[in-house]
Design a protein around this motif. Structure first.
Motif, PDB file in Angstrom:
ATOM      1  N   ASN A 179       0.813  -1.201   0.000  1.00  9.86           N
ATOM      2  CA  ASN A 179       0.000   0.000   0.000  1.00  9.86           C
ATOM      3  C   ASN A 179       0.855   1.262   0.000  1.00  9.86           C
ATOM      4  O   ASN A 179       0.555   2.207   0.700  1.00  9.86           O
ATOM      5  N   ARG A 180       1.902   1.282  -0.758  1.00 10.61           N
ATOM      6  CA  ARG A 180       2.738   2.483  -0.809  1.00 10.61           C
ATOM      7  C   ARG A 180       2.416   3.311  -2.049  1.00 10.61           C
ATOM      8  O   ARG A 180       1.783   4.339  -1.954  1.00 10.61           O
ATOM      9  N   SER A 181       2.843   2.869  -3.233  1.00  8.15           N
ATOM     10  CA  SER A 181       2.583   3.654  -4.441  1.00  8.15           C
ATOM     11  C   SER A 181       1.183   3.407  -4.977  1.00  8.15           C
ATOM     12  O   SER A 181       0.710   4.128  -5.839  1.00  8.15           O
ATOM     13  N   ALA A 229     -15.614  -3.052  -3.940  1.00  6.09           N
ATOM     14  CA  ALA A 229     -15.950  -1.638  -3.878  1.00  6.09           C
ATOM     15  C   ALA A 229     -14.679  -0.807  -4.063  1.00  6.09           C
ATOM     16  O   ALA A 229     -13.620  -1.170  -3.552  1.00  6.09           O
ATOM     17  N   ALA A 230     -14.793   0.274  -4.784  1.00  3.62           N
ATOM     18  CA  ALA A 230     -13.653   1.168  -4.976  1.00  3.62           C
ATOM     19  C   ALA A 230     -13.263   1.787  -3.642  1.00  3.62           C
ATOM     20  O   ALA A 230     -14.111   2.033  -2.787  1.00  3.62           O
ATOM     21  N   GLY A 231     -11.977   2.007  -3.466  1.00  9.30           N
ATOM     22  CA  GLY A 231     -11.491   2.678  -2.265  1.00  9.30           C
ATOM     23  C   GLY A 231     -11.612   1.865  -1.001  1.00  9.30           C
ATOM     24  O   GLY A 231     -11.691   2.424   0.084  1.00  9.30           O
ATOM     25  N   SER A 232     -11.595   0.546  -1.136  1.00 13.37           N
ATOM     26  CA  SER A 232     -11.862  -0.301   0.033  1.00 13.37           C
ATOM     27  C   SER A 232     -10.635  -0.955   0.659  1.00 13.37           C
ATOM     28  O   SER A 232     -10.778  -1.729   1.603  1.00 13.37           O
ATOM     29  N   VAL A 233      -9.455  -0.649   0.172  1.00 10.14           N
ATOM     30  CA  VAL A 233      -8.242  -1.242   0.744  1.00 10.14           C
ATOM     31  C   VAL A 233      -7.801  -0.394   1.934  1.00 10.14           C
ATOM     32  O   VAL A 233      -7.505   0.799   1.792  1.00 10.14           O
ATOM     33  N   ASP A 234      -7.790  -1.011   3.098  1.00  7.49           N
ATOM     34  CA  ASP A 234      -7.371  -0.307   4.311  1.00  7.49           C
ATOM     35  C   ASP A 234      -5.898   0.086   4.227  1.00  7.49           C
ATOM     36  O   ASP A 234      -5.079  -0.661   3.697  1.00  7.49           O
ATOM     37  N   GLY A 235      -5.584   1.260   4.728  1.00  3.69           N
ATOM     38  CA  GLY A 235      -4.196   1.684   4.816  1.00  3.69           C
ATOM     39  C   GLY A 235      -3.678   2.443   3.616  1.00  3.69           C
ATOM     40  O   GLY A 235      -2.520   2.834   3.592  1.00  3.69           O
ATOM     41  N   PHE A 236      -4.508   2.671   2.596  1.00  2.64           N
ATOM     42  CA  PHE A 236      -4.057   3.443   1.436  1.00  2.64           C
ATOM     43  C   PHE A 236      -4.806   4.765   1.405  1.00  2.64           C
ATOM     44  O   PHE A 236      -6.016   4.816   1.605  1.00  2.64           O
TER      45      PHE A 236
END
Length: 80
Positions: free
Chosen positions: A1-3, A14-21
């Motif tokens: 979850n860096r770049s 769902a879009a935008g659903s990755v925690d930590g980014f």
């Protein structure tokens, strides 16, 4: 979850659903409006990210060939 966010399980998510980014305001707004990463939506985004989602942080110019878009989506589906 860096770049970018980890894309495992992105197809159908769902879009935008990755925690930590930290997503762009544009993507967060699209997510709130219910954007789901279907194969159709992913193909449109992969074709021209900046045209698909004005204000995206994605610096990638896009994939012109539909076959290339489909190949990337098929690859991403292997990580579900």
């Amino acid at each position: 979850n860096r770049s970018g966010p980890v894309l495992n399980g992105i197809v159908g998510a769902a879009a935008g659903s990755v925690d930590g980014f930290k997503y762009s305001k544009a993507l967060r707004a699209a997510a709130q409006d219910g954007l789901m990463w279907s194969e159709v939506e992913l193909a449109a985004f992969l074709a021209k990210p900046k045209a698909y989602l004005k204000g995206t942080k994605m610096s990638f110019a896009g994939l012109r060939k539909e076959a290339d878009q489909a190949a990337v989506i098929e690859y991403l589906k292997t990580f579900e």
